[in-house]
Motif scaffolding. Structure first.
Motif, PDB file in Angstrom:
ATOM      1  N   SER A 597     -15.267  24.932  -7.611  1.00 57.74           N
ATOM      2  CA  SER A 597     -13.930  24.938  -7.023  1.00 57.74           C
ATOM      3  C   SER A 597     -13.829  25.967  -5.899  1.00 57.74           C
ATOM      4  CB  SER A 597     -12.864  25.160  -8.098  1.00 57.74           C
ATOM      5  OG  SER A 597     -13.075  26.389  -8.716  1.00 57.74           O
ATOM      6  N   GLU A 598     -14.685  26.945  -5.900  1.00 57.45           N
ATOM      7  CA  GLU A 598     -14.602  27.934  -4.829  1.00 57.45           C
ATOM      8  C   GLU A 598     -15.506  27.588  -3.644  1.00 57.45           C
ATOM      9  OE1 GLU A 598     -15.137  31.971  -6.195  1.00 57.45           O
ATOM     10  OE2 GLU A 598     -15.425  32.586  -4.090  1.00 57.45           O
ATOM     11  N   LEU A 599     -16.767  27.273  -3.922  1.00 54.86           N
ATOM     12  CA  LEU A 599     -17.735  27.076  -2.828  1.00 54.86           C
ATOM     13  C   LEU A 599     -18.180  25.625  -2.657  1.00 54.86           C
ATOM     14  CD1 LEU A 599     -19.956  30.188  -3.642  1.00 54.86           C
ATOM     15  CD2 LEU A 599     -18.193  30.032  -1.873  1.00 54.86           C
ATOM     16  N   GLY A 600     -17.894  24.805  -3.658  1.00 54.68           N
ATOM     17  CA  GLY A 600     -18.274  23.398  -3.562  1.00 54.68           C
ATOM     18  C   GLY A 600     -19.560  23.093  -4.317  1.00 54.68           C
ATOM     19  N   ALA A 601     -19.658  21.829  -4.765  1.00 56.87           N
ATOM     20  CA  ALA A 601     -20.830  21.402  -5.528  1.00 56.87           C
ATOM     21  C   ALA A 601     -22.096  21.454  -4.676  1.00 56.87           C
ATOM     22  CB  ALA A 601     -20.626  19.981  -6.055  1.00 56.87           C
ATOM     23  N   ASP A 602     -21.962  21.137  -3.381  1.00 59.03           N
ATOM     24  CA  ASP A 602     -23.143  21.164  -2.517  1.00 59.03           C
ATOM     25  C   ASP A 602     -23.787  22.549  -2.510  1.00 59.03           C
ATOM     26  OD1 ASP A 602     -22.923  18.519  -1.842  1.00 59.03           O
ATOM     27  OD2 ASP A 602     -21.895  18.877   0.067  1.00 59.03           O
ATOM     28  N   GLU A 619     -33.113  34.036 -11.554  1.00 57.88           N
ATOM     29  CA  GLU A 619     -31.904  34.759 -11.887  1.00 57.88           C
ATOM     30  C   GLU A 619     -30.733  34.297 -11.025  1.00 57.88           C
ATOM     31  OE1 GLU A 619     -32.332  38.642 -12.941  1.00 57.88           O
ATOM     32  OE2 GLU A 619     -30.176  39.053 -12.899  1.00 57.88           O
ATOM     33  N   TRP A 620     -29.633  33.987 -11.650  1.00 61.19           N
ATOM     34  CA  TRP A 620     -28.407  33.619 -10.949  1.00 61.19           C
ATOM     35  C   TRP A 620     -27.830  34.880 -10.308  1.00 61.19           C
ATOM     36  CZ3 TRP A 620     -25.832  29.222  -9.739  1.00 61.19           C
ATOM     37  CH2 TRP A 620     -24.536  29.368  -9.249  1.00 61.19           C
ATOM     38  N   ASP A 621     -27.427  34.745  -9.038  1.00 59.58           N
ATOM     39  CA  ASP A 621     -26.930  35.920  -8.332  1.00 59.58           C
ATOM     40  C   ASP A 621     -25.804  35.474  -7.393  1.00 59.58           C
ATOM     41  OD1 ASP A 621     -26.566  38.140  -6.758  1.00 59.58           O
ATOM     42  OD2 ASP A 621     -28.527  38.012  -5.773  1.00 59.58           O
ATOM     43  N   ASP A 622     -24.649  36.056  -7.557  1.00 66.98           N
ATOM     44  CA  ASP A 622     -23.487  35.635  -6.768  1.00 66.98           C
ATOM     45  C   ASP A 622     -23.682  35.807  -5.266  1.00 66.98           C
ATOM     46  OD1 ASP A 622     -22.188  34.780  -8.956  1.00 66.98           O
ATOM     47  OD2 ASP A 622     -20.666  36.353  -9.002  1.00 66.98           O
ATOM     48  N   SER A 623     -24.419  36.844  -4.877  1.00 67.43           N
ATOM     49  CA  SER A 623     -24.597  37.028  -3.435  1.00 67.43           C
ATOM     50  C   SER A 623     -25.536  35.956  -2.887  1.00 67.43           C
ATOM     51  CB  SER A 623     -25.118  38.428  -3.130  1.00 67.43           C
ATOM     52  OG  SER A 623     -26.410  38.581  -3.637  1.00 67.43           O
ATOM     53  N   GLY A 624     -26.442  35.482  -3.747  1.00 71.36           N
ATOM     54  CA  GLY A 624     -27.351  34.407  -3.337  1.00 71.36           C
ATOM     55  C   GLY A 624     -26.600  33.130  -3.019  1.00 71.36           C
ATOM     56  N   ILE A 625     -25.653  32.794  -3.852  1.00 79.08           N
ATOM     57  CA  ILE A 625     -24.925  31.543  -3.615  1.00 79.08           C
ATOM     58  C   ILE A 625     -24.007  31.692  -2.403  1.00 79.08           C
ATOM     59  CG2 ILE A 625     -23.050  31.947  -5.304  1.00 79.08           C
ATOM     60  CD1 ILE A 625     -23.143  28.893  -5.810  1.00 79.08           C
ATOM     61  N   SER A 626     -23.519  32.884  -2.132  1.00 79.34           N
ATOM     62  CA  SER A 626     -22.710  33.085  -0.920  1.00 79.34           C
ATOM     63  C   SER A 626     -23.547  32.824   0.321  1.00 79.34           C
ATOM     64  CB  SER A 626     -22.182  34.516  -0.846  1.00 79.34           C
ATOM     65  OG  SER A 626     -21.547  34.852  -2.032  1.00 79.34           O
ATOM     66  N   SER A 629     -23.855  29.186   0.791  1.00 81.80           N
ATOM     67  CA  SER A 629     -22.587  28.641   1.256  1.00 81.80           C
ATOM     68  C   SER A 629     -22.404  28.897   2.758  1.00 81.80           C
ATOM     69  CB  SER A 629     -21.476  29.281   0.429  1.00 81.80           C
ATOM     70  OG  SER A 629     -20.236  29.002   0.990  1.00 81.80           O
ATOM     71  N   ARG A 630     -22.801  30.101   3.188  1.00 88.21           N
ATOM     72  CA  ARG A 630     -22.702  30.417   4.637  1.00 88.21           C
ATOM     73  C   ARG A 630     -23.612  29.490   5.450  1.00 88.21           C
ATOM     74  NH1 ARG A 630     -22.539  35.697   2.829  1.00 88.21           N
ATOM     75  NH2 ARG A 630     -24.740  36.020   3.253  1.00 88.21           N
ATOM     76  N   ARG A 634     -22.555  26.958   8.383  1.00 87.11           N
ATOM     77  CA  ARG A 634     -23.182  27.010   9.708  1.00 87.11           C
ATOM     78  C   ARG A 634     -23.604  25.596  10.141  1.00 87.11           C
ATOM     79  NH1 ARG A 634     -26.361  31.153   8.459  1.00 87.11           N
ATOM     80  NH2 ARG A 634     -28.376  30.145   8.639  1.00 87.11           N
ATOM     81  N   VAL A 635     -24.128  24.829   9.193  1.00 85.81           N
ATOM     82  CA  VAL A 635     -24.487  23.440   9.505  1.00 85.81           C
ATOM     83  C   VAL A 635     -23.239  22.700   9.992  1.00 85.81           C
ATOM     84  CG1 VAL A 635     -25.230  21.229   8.509  1.00 85.81           C
ATOM     85  CG2 VAL A 635     -26.427  23.344   7.879  1.00 85.81           C
ATOM     86  N   TRP A 636     -22.154  22.935   9.320  1.00 85.67           N
ATOM     87  CA  TRP A 636     -20.873  22.300   9.667  1.00 85.67           C
ATOM     88  C   TRP A 636     -20.510  22.564  11.132  1.00 85.67           C
ATOM     89  CZ3 TRP A 636     -17.270  19.184   7.301  1.00 85.67           C
ATOM     90  CH2 TRP A 636     -15.963  19.186   7.815  1.00 85.67           C
ATOM     91  N   SER A 637     -20.484  23.821  11.515  1.00 84.21           N
ATOM     92  CA  SER A 637     -20.052  24.111  12.889  1.00 84.21           C
ATOM     93  C   SER A 637     -21.114  23.728  13.910  1.00 84.21           C
ATOM     94  CB  SER A 637     -19.631  25.573  13.043  1.00 84.21           C
ATOM     95  OG  SER A 637     -20.484  26.408  12.338  1.00 84.21           O
TER      96      SER A 637
END
Ligand SMILES: [Zn+2]
Ligand SMILES: [Zn+2]
Length: 822
Positions: A597-602, A619-626, A629-630, A634-637
Motif C-alpha cells: 500500500s505504500e510503495l506498490g507490489a512492483d 535479509e529484508w531491509d527497508d532502505s533496500g526497498i526504498s 522504489s526510487r 526513475r523509470v517512470w519519469s
C-alpha cells in the motif's frame, strides 16, 4: 512535468482490467508448447508474510517470462487447507475449523491478488472442500484396490498434549512435539498405511529429473538402503521353542568380534529368555522405555543404556556364547529388532561396552596395529584377524567369504534392508478427509463404493482432541449400512494425513472442475509433469517424497503415463529480518500489505528478487526497498518526460551514428543478460542489469540527447518489455502511455542479435619506455585499470619490467599504455 508514479492507482486499475479480460486464463487449446510452472501452495495459516511472497513473486516472474517466450503457461494457485494447525487455531479461537480456514483463504487470496501474478483463479483448488477431498478419498480407494493401502498395528509417536499421532519428522531432537514441545511417547494403534516401501528402490533414484543434489541425497538417506547379511545366532534353552535369533549386519567381516547382542525391549523373545533373577530389573527397564518415543530412543546425543537379561546366544562361527542385552536404541520396527554388537568396530557398541565393561575384541586390524587395546572403535575396512579360517582377508573379500560360508552352512543369507517405513496415514483428528472405509461384522473391511463419495466430514462433530478420533462420537457419521450385505456397520473414524491431500494437488490444477475423476486424462497428459516446481527445501522428504510415490503408484495403475511429477525442482532461500528467522513469537514478521500500500507490489516484487540470489535468501531491509522504489520512479519519469534530440543527432552527424551504435549494443547486451539470468533463475543479477540499462538511458537523455527519436523509442520499448515480468503493472501502464496496443503481457520476449551485442574492440599498444613491446585486442569499454592489468600480465611485457622500478604509467584511451621504468 508529468504526474508522479502512483503505484496504488495503476496497480489496482490493471489488476481489475486483467481480471475482467481474463488475460491470464489458460486453456489446453493452444498451438504453443505447454509450460507448467508451479509454486508449492501455501498452508492456510492466516496471513501471508513476506516469506510467502519470496516463494511466489520470483516464480511468477519466471512464469511470465516463459509466457512471453511463447509458451502456453499454467501457473496456478490454491490452498493446503486440512490439518492440525487449522484445527488447533480453531480450538484456540473458538470457531469451527472450516470457518477459520475459509476466512484465512479469503484474506490470503486478496493478498495474492495484490501481488499481480498470472494465477488463473478459475483453477484454484482448496483441499478441504468436498469437491476436492472426494478425489483424495477416491485415490485412497485406488491404492487400496492396488494393494498399496493396508491396516496394521503400529507403535506410533504420540503427543499427549496435541492428542495425536505424529510422523517421525514431526518429533524434534530430544523427543519433543514439533508443534507444542511436549514430550512424545510411544503407543500402539491399529491404523492405515500406504505401502510406500514397495517403491523404495525407485524412490532412491532421480533419473531424468533436474533436482538439487542435496535434496536427492536427503531422499536417498531417507530410504536408507543397506546391503548386508542376515545371520542366525543359536539359542538352546529348555522350554524355549525358538532356536535362533536373527540379526542383520552390513559388516559380516566382523562376525568374530561379536561380544554381546542387543534386542529391542519389545522383542517377543525377551519375556521367554529373561532369567528369573533378572526379571524384575528387565521389567522395570521396559516400563521406562515405553515412556519414550522412537526418536528420543535413537537420539545420538543420549548416552546408550541397557540391561543384561541373564541368558546367552551362540555365535555359530566360533562357538562362543555371547550375553543378550536389551537396550532402547534398538527398535522392533527396524530390521529384525535384534543386533549383533561388535564394540571394536562400531562406535555405539564401543561406548556401550565401555559403560558396562563388556569384552572388546579386535577382528579387523587397523593399519600398523600391534595387538593392543583400541582407544576408539575402528570402523574402517582393514585386514581380518582373530577370525579363524578368514584371517588375512581384506574386509571387502571377507564380507563375501563370510556370507558365502554362512549361506553354505544355512546359518544366514545375503539381504537388503531399508530405513524407510511404510507411510502411516491415519490421524486421530477431526480436520482432515475421512478415510472411506466401512467395518462390517459380517464382511470385514469394506471400501466405500465410488458412487457414495465423498464421505463428508460432518460439520457438527465435536472437534476438540480427546486422544481418540473425534468422529467416533458423531453417531450419525459412524453408523451406516454395509454396502455389501446391508447390515448395520460402522465407518472408519480416522482422517487422512494432510500430506495425502498435497500428494496429488498438482494433478487437480489440470482440470479443477472435472467431476468424473481426480483429473481429466487428456488434460493431465497435456500439462504434466510439472516443468518447474519451486518451494522451500524443508519439504525435501515428506511432501516431495510422497508426491513421487503417488505418481509411481498411479503410473502402475495406468492412470498417468510419466514417472516423475516434477521435472525440475528449485528451492528458494529464506528471508530473514535483523539476522533472525521471521516468527510470530519474535514479533518480527513482515507482511507484504503495508509495503504494497505504500510503495506498490512492483517494488516489493523487484526488491525481493534483488535482495540476494534466490536460492540463498537474504535479509529484508527497508532502505533496500526504498532504493528499488526510487529506481521504478526513475523509470517512470525517464519514459514519460519528453526526450529532446540534439540537432546534431537529428541531422545524422557521425557522432550520432556512434551514439546510436553504442545504445544498440547496450540494449542487446541487456536483452542477452536478462534472458540468460531469467533462464537460470538469477533474479538479482537480472535486476542489476535492468538498473544499469536504466542508468545508461538516463545518461543518454540528460547529457547527450544524441540518438534520434526512433532509436530512443526503441530503447524505451526494450526496457519496458524486459521489465514486464518483474514490474507488470508499471510496464503495462507505460506501454500504454507510449501508445502501444494492450497488453504488454501479450508481447513476445525480445531476442538479441549476437553481432549487435558484441563489444567493439581495438588494438591496445603496450610500450615500455616508449618502445613497442606488445599488442592486445581489448573491448572499447576497457577501463584504465583493466588495460594496465592486462598489459602487466603479458609475458613479453613482464620480461621488460623485471628487476626495474616502475616510475609511472601513461595511458591514452583507445590507443596505448606506456610503462616508464628505471
Ligand atoms: Zn504436541
Ligand atoms: Zn457386510
Amino acid at each position: 512535468m508529468v504526474a508522479e508514479h502512483n503505484p496504488q492507482e495503476i496497480e489496482k486499475k490493471w489488476q481489475q482490467r486483467w481480471a475482467e479480460d481474463k488475460l491470464y486464463q489458460v486453456t489446453e487449446e493452444s498451438t504453443k508448447p505447454k509450460w507448467y510452472a508451479l509454486t508449492m501452495f501455501p498452508y492456510t495459516s492466516g496471513d501471508l508474510h513476506i516469506g510467502h511472497w519470496y516463494a511466489m513473486a520470483p516464480s511468477d516472474v519466471y512464469a511470465r517470462f516463459k509466457r512471453m517466450q511463447g509458451y502456453n503457461v499454467l501457473h496456478p494457485m490454491g490452498f493446503d487447507a486440512f490439518g492440525l494447525p487449522a484445527e488447533n487455531a480453531a480450538i484456540k479461537h473458538g470457531i469451527h475449523p472450516f470457518t477459520w480456514t475459509m476466512q484465512n483463504i479469503d484474506n490470503m487470496r486478496r493478498q495474492l491478488k495484490s501481488l499481480g501474478a498470472i494465477y488463473d483463479w478459475d483453477r484454484e483448488v482448496i483441499t478441504c472442500q468436498p469437491e476436492y477431498y472426494k478425489w483424495t478419498q477416491w485415490l485412497f480407494l485406488k491404492l487400496y484396490q492396488a494393494g498399496l493401502a493396508y491396516r496394521g498395528k503400529a507403535s506410533v509417536n504420540w503427543c499427549p498434549r496435541c492428542q495425536t499421532v505424529l510422523a517421525n519428522e514431526q518429533v524434534v531432537t530430544g523427543g519433543f512435539c514439533e508443534r507444542c514441545e511436549a514430550a512424545v511417547i510411544s503407543r500402539d494403534l491399529e491404523q492405515w498405511f500406504f505401502h510406500i516401501t514397495k517403491y523404495a528402490d525407485e524412490l532412491m533414484e532421480h533419473d531424468g529429473i533436474d533436482w538439487p543434489e542435496r535434496i536427492k541425497t536427503m531422499q536417498k538417506n531417507w530410504v536408507g538402503k543397506s546391503i548386508g547379511t542376515d545371520i542366525s545366532f543359536a539359542l538352546d534353552y529348555p522350554g524355549v521353542e525358538e532356536k535362533e535369533i536373527r540379526v542383520f549386519t552390513t559388516r559380516p567381516d566382523t562376525i568374530f568380534g561379536v561380544t554381546f547382542m542387543v534386542l529391542a525391549p519389545e522383542h517377543p523373545l525377551v519375556a521367554k529368555l529373561t532369567s528369573p533373577e533378572k526379571r524384575a530389573e528387565v521389567e522395570d527397564y521396559i516400563a521406562q522405555v515405553r515412556q519414550r518415543s522412537d526418536i528420543e530412543r535413537q537420539s545420538t546425543e543420549k548416552e546408550k543404556e541397557g540391561v543384561f537379561i541373564g541368558t546367552y546366544a551362540v555365535n555359530r562361527l566360533n562357538g562362543e556364547s555371547v550375553p543378550i542385552w536389551i537396550a532402547d536404541y534398538v527398535l522392533m520396527s527396524y530390521g529384525t529388532g535384534a543386533v549383533m554388537a561388535v564394540p571394536a568396530h562400531d562406535e555405539r557398541d564401543f561406548a556401550f561396552a565401555k559403560k558396562y565393561d563388556l569384552l572388546i575384541k579386535v577382528v579387523i586390524a587397523p593399519p600398523g596395529w600391534r595387538g593392543g587395546e583400541l582407544e576408539t572403535a575402528y570402523i574402517e575396512p582393514g585386514t581380518m584377524v582373530n577370525s579363524g579360517q578368514f584371517d588375512g582377508l581384506p574386509s571387502e573379500q571377507g564380507m563375501e567369504a563370510v556370507s558365502d560360508f554362512l549361506e553354505e552352512k544355512g546359518w544366514g543369507k545375503r539381504a537388503i534392508t531399508y530405513r524407510l517405513r511404510d507411510w502411516l496415514i491415519s490421524r486421530q483428528r477431526y480436520w482432515g478427509a475421512p478415510i472411506p472405509i466401512i467395518y462390517c461384522s459380517h464382511c470385514g473391511i469394506v471400501p466405500v463404493p465410488e458412487q457414495d463419495l465423498p464421505v463428508l466430514l460432518p460439520e457438527n462433530a465435536e472437534f476438540k482432541p480427546t486422544g481418540e478420533s473425534p468422529l467416533k462420537y458423531c453417531d450419525e457419521f459412524v453408523n451406516t449400512t454395509c454396502p455389501q450385505c446391508s447390515s448395520p456397520a460402522k465407518r472408519e473414524t480416522d482422517t487422512m494425513d494432510t500430506f495425502m491431500c498435497s500428494s496429488w494437488y498438482f494433478l487437480r490444477y489440470a482440470s479443477p472442475l472435472y467431476d468424473a475423476a481426480p483429473f481429466a486424462p487428456g488434460k493431465a497428459k497435456y500439462w504434466l509433469p510439472v516443468d518447474l516446481y519451486t518451494g522451500g527445501a524443508e519439504h525435501a522428504v515428506m511432501h516431495l517424497f510422497y508426491a513421487r510415490f503417488f505418481i509411481k503408484a498411479l503410473r502402475d495403475m495406468g492412470l498417468v503415463d510419466f514417472d516423475e511429477p516434477f521435472t525440475r525442482l528449485f528451492n528458494q532461500g529464506v528471508i530473514i529480518v535483523e539476522r533472525q528467522k521471521m516468527s510470530k513469537s519474535r514479533g518480527n514478521v513482515i507482511t507484504p500489505d503495508e509495503y504494497v500500500s505504500e510503495l506498490g507490489a512492483d517494488a516489493v516484487r523487484a526488491y525481493l528478487m534483488f535482495i540476494a540470489p534466490w536460492e540463498k535468501g537474504g535479509e529484508w531491509d527497508d532502505s533496500g526497498i526504498s532504493g528499488i522504489s526510487r529506481w521504478l520512479n526513475r523509470v517512470w519519469s525517464l519514459v514519460l518526460e519528453p526526450y529532446k534530440v540534439k540537432p546534431k543527432a537529428a541531422e545524422g552527424k557521425p557522432g550520432a551514428e556512434k551514439a546510436h551504435r553504442d545504445l544498440q549494443r547496450i540494449a542487446h547486451q541487456t536483452i542477452r543478460k536478462v534472458t540468460n539470468d531469467l533462464e537460470k533463475l538469477r533474479f538479482n543479477t537480472m535486476i542489476a542489469a535492468l538498473m544499469e540499462f536504466t542508468n545508461y538511458l538516463a545518461k543518454t537523455k540528460e547529457n547527450n540527447g544524441t540518438v534520434d527519436n526512433s532509436a530512443w523509442k526503441e530503447s524505451i520499448d526494450t526496457l519496458l518489455l524486459l521489465l514486464a515480468p518483474t514490474a507488470p503493472h508499471l510496464a503495462e501502464e507505460l506501454w500504454q502511455r507510449m501508445g502501444h496496443e494492450y497488453s504488454i503481457h501479450n508481447q513476445s520476449w525480445l531476442r538479441w542479435d549476437e553481432e549487435l551485442a558484441k563489444d567493439e574492440e581495438f588494438t591496445l599498444v603496450v610500450q615500455v619506455n616508449g618502445k613497442l613491446r606488445d599488442r592486445i585486442t581489448v573491448p572499447v569499454s576497457v577501463t584504465e585499470a583493466e588495460a594496465r592489468e592486462l598489459a602487466l600480465n603479458r609475458q613479453r611485457v613482464k620480461a621488460h619490467l623485471e628487476g626495474k622500478e616502475l616510475l609511472k604509467t601513461i595511458y591514452v584511451p583507445g590507443r596505448l599504455v606506456n610503462f616508464v621504468v628505471r
